[in-house]
Design an enzyme around this catalytic site. Structure first.
Site, PDB file in Angstrom:
ATOM      1  N   ASP A   2      17.744  -7.950  30.242  1.00  8.92           N
ATOM      2  CA  ASP A   2      18.376  -7.371  31.503  1.00  8.92           C
ATOM      3  C   ASP A   2      17.270  -7.171  32.241  1.00  8.92           C
ATOM      4  O   ASP A   2      16.035  -6.898  32.198  1.00  8.92           O
ATOM      5  CB  ASP A   2      19.123  -5.994  31.370  1.00  8.92           C
ATOM      6  N   HIS A  19      16.619 -15.614  36.537  1.00  6.44           N
ATOM      7  CA  HIS A  19      17.164 -16.274  35.484  1.00  6.44           C
ATOM      8  C   HIS A  19      16.154 -17.597  34.800  1.00  6.44           C
ATOM      9  O   HIS A  19      16.105 -17.507  33.647  1.00  6.44           O
ATOM     10  CB  HIS A  19      18.469 -16.875  35.585  1.00  6.44           C
ATOM     11  N   LEU A 114      16.599 -17.898  12.503  1.00  4.26           N
ATOM     12  CA  LEU A 114      17.491 -18.142  13.122  1.00  4.26           C
ATOM     13  C   LEU A 114      17.464 -17.371  14.417  1.00  4.26           C
ATOM     14  O   LEU A 114      16.910 -16.264  14.759  1.00  4.26           O
ATOM     15  CB  LEU A 114      18.781 -17.221  12.494  1.00  4.26           C
TER      16      LEU A 114
HETATM   17  C1  IPE Z   1      20.276 -10.338  32.796  1.00  7.17           C
HETATM   18  O1  IPE Z   1      20.065 -10.145  34.162  1.00  7.17           O
HETATM   19  C2  IPE Z   1      20.700 -11.818  32.498  1.00  7.17           C
HETATM   20  C3  IPE Z   1      22.056 -11.923  32.691  1.00  7.17           C
HETATM   21  C4  IPE Z   1      22.998 -11.087  32.659  1.00  7.17           C
HETATM   22  C5  IPE Z   1      22.673 -13.423  32.597  1.00  7.17           C
HETATM   23  P1  IPE Z   1      20.892  -9.470  35.437  1.00  7.17           P
HETATM   24  O2  IPE Z   1      21.449 -10.880  35.675  1.00  7.17           O
HETATM   25  O3  IPE Z   1      21.789  -8.537  34.690  1.00  7.17           O
HETATM   26  O4  IPE Z   1      19.755  -8.882  36.262  1.00  7.17           O
HETATM   27  P2  IPE Z   1      19.919  -7.475  36.832  1.00  7.17           P
HETATM   28  O5  IPE Z   1      20.524  -6.447  35.981  1.00  7.17           O
HETATM   29  O6  IPE Z   1      21.050  -8.079  38.048  1.00  7.17           O
HETATM   30  O7  IPE Z   1      18.604  -7.216  37.693  1.00  7.17           O
HETATM   31 MG    MG Z   2      21.994  -6.583  34.656  1.00  2.00          MG
END
Ligand code: IPE
Ligand code: MG
Length: 216
Positions: A2, A19, A114
């Protein structure tokens, strides 16, 4: 994993950038976990709720990263003795992506370490699909073992420790069944900043926990 979105926003960048850095970090961190002797690593890459509630643009970026990851894994996973699997409901994905997931699962199925990459994964959804599988198989009543082996994670042992980055203190529908006796580790570090020293700190903390599994 997260915190990708917040990490990018803090830098004045779009969430998608977070991401893409997060995906790179996952590759490095999962490799390091294996170097530390962790045989089973599961990452929560995309939840059933993320798929419903994130913008098309963000989801497309995540799917593109997933495809890039799979292409790379076809080459690197065998070299690293790594088996890749994708727990989650893949029926929502494009035929192309489903085919890629099937291919890497099949080509790496014989390896030791895994790596579960949970996509369109929800703990509740996984349990419901498991029970429906058992019903379809003719079961009239079920045991805990029946449900465990019908889950997407199958005979993968339950997680010893669950690490959540990014300040939030919740499970968010992750491995609800499997987490019954997992140790939890929460850190304020945003996922793109997570690295080897954070893995070391989590393992160190794990070694200090006393696991009793209900005993006195
Ligand atoms: C986690 O990062 C990755 C996914 C859920 C794909 P977030 O996208 O939740 O990032 P924040 O929480 O908004 O910073
Ligand atoms: Mg998040």
């Amino acid at each position: 994993m997260d915190g990708n979105g917040r990490w990018a926003r803090k830098r004045g960048m779009p969430r998608e950038y977070g991401h893409s850095v997060g995906a790179r970090v996952f590759k490095a961190v999962s490799t390091y976990c294996q170097d530390r002797g962790v045989e089973y690593v599961t990452t929560y890459a995309l939840s059933t709720e993320n798929l419903k509630n994130r913008s098309r643009q963000e989801l497309n970026a995540i799917f593109l990263l997933l495809k890039e990851y799979i292409k790379d894994a076809l080459v690197t996973a065998p070299k690293r003795n790594t088996r890749v699997k994708f727990p989650g409901d893949r029926s929502a994905f494009s035929p192309e992506l489903i085919e890629m997931m099937d291919e890497v699962e099949e080509k790496t199925s014989g390896y030791k370490y895994l790596l579960n990459i949970a996509v369109n994964y929800g703990g509740r959804d996984e349990i419901v699909r498991a029970v429906n599988r058992l019903i379809a198989g003719g079961y009239k009543s079920v045991t805990e073992d029946d449900i465990t082996s019908a889950l997407d994670t199958g005979n993968c042992p339950p997680p010893d420790m669950i690490i959540r980055t990014g300040c939030e203190l919740r499970l968010s529908n992750f491995m609800l069944w499997q987490a019954a006796y997992s140790e939890f580790y929460f850190t304020d570090t945003l996922w793109p900043d997570f690295g080897e020293k954070d893995v070391d700190a989590a393992i160190e903390e794990y070694s200090r926990r006393q696991r009793r599994f209900g005993s006195a």
